[in-house]
Scaffold this motif. Sequence first.
Motif, PDB file in Angstrom:
ATOM      1  N   ARG A 259      48.084  32.262  39.310  1.00  0.00           N
ATOM      2  CA  ARG A 259      47.087  31.994  40.331  1.00  0.00           C
ATOM      3  C   ARG A 259      47.754  31.454  41.583  1.00  0.00           C
ATOM      4  NH1 ARG A 259      41.782  29.080  38.166  1.00  0.00           N
ATOM      5  NH2 ARG A 259      41.120  29.927  40.180  1.00  0.00           N
ATOM      6  N   PRO A 260      47.254  31.795  42.768  1.00  0.00           N
ATOM      7  CA  PRO A 260      45.997  32.505  43.038  1.00  0.00           C
ATOM      8  C   PRO A 260      46.145  34.027  43.117  1.00  0.00           C
ATOM      9  CG  PRO A 260      46.920  31.746  45.096  1.00  0.00           C
ATOM     10  CD  PRO A 260      47.863  31.281  44.014  1.00  0.00           C
TER      11      PRO A 260
ATOM     12  N   ASN B 102      40.869  38.788  40.511  1.00  0.00           N
ATOM     13  CA  ASN B 102      41.849  37.704  40.637  1.00  0.00           C
ATOM     14  C   ASN B 102      41.382  36.462  39.883  1.00  0.00           C
ATOM     15  OD1 ASN B 102      39.752  37.337  42.540  1.00  0.00           O
ATOM     16  ND2 ASN B 102      41.033  35.981  43.778  1.00  0.00           N
ATOM     17  N   ASP B 103      40.134  36.443  39.425  1.00  0.00           N
ATOM     18  CA  ASP B 103      39.615  35.367  38.582  1.00  0.00           C
ATOM     19  C   ASP B 103      39.678  35.772  37.108  1.00  0.00           C
ATOM     20  OD1 ASP B 103      38.930  33.628  40.675  1.00  0.00           O
ATOM     21  OD2 ASP B 103      37.009  34.637  40.977  1.00  0.00           O
TER      22      ASP B 103
END
Length: 241
Positions: A71-72, A124-125
């Motif tokens: 992350r991110p 991306n989550d």
Amino acid sequence: MELLRLTTLYLLSFTLLLHGLHAADPLWHTCSSPKNYTANGPFNNNLNQLLSSLPTKVSVKGFGIGSVGKRPDQANGLALCRGDVSSSDCKTCLVGAISDVRDLCPYKEEAVIWFDNCLLRYSNDNFFGKIDTVNGFYMWNTQSVDDPAMFNQKTREFLHHLSLDAYLNPLMYASGDMDIGKHEKLYGLAQCTRDLSSGDCKKCLESAIGELPACCDGKKGGRVIGGSCNIRYELYPFVNA
């Protein structure tokens, strides 16, 4: 409580008698993220690595998840093939899905694309293990049955039975048929993505069945399709034997 309340909902009608849907065409797609990633940036590189590994990985068992990077800029992906689809058809579907989602959602950090044979989702989550209550759509046959009340009741009972089989099955998939008259059968399927718990699969499918009056009241065929589960019924066989 409707856990599959689709806040971004696209309503599509269909009838195979009136127009054909090519097997290679997506049923629908959504580019959920307002944020773009940059070409040759860290998220792009992570996504490329993730997507290149999914078709082979998923085609073996029909489902797979993966994460690349930190992350991110972490790329998280999930792919699911319909429970009756062969390994080769599963891989072909996912290869096409990866190509199409790149064209349809260029530089988007989150996207979902659905086909008859497979589903592909990335973000991306980290969304694994959570019921997707945002992404989804309906499809229905434009033709109506003669006795909607009776047909709707039998359809709900049939799909509840399939849902029970699905969430108790390690593959989280069930299909079958049921006689609804002397010369007529109802065919259906229920399926969840296998990152869900059995309990959440049950909740997702029950919520999907609860959506049927909004799309498919008295219709000869219908689907409620989401990012975590889907149900379908028809008056003709549509799964592989």
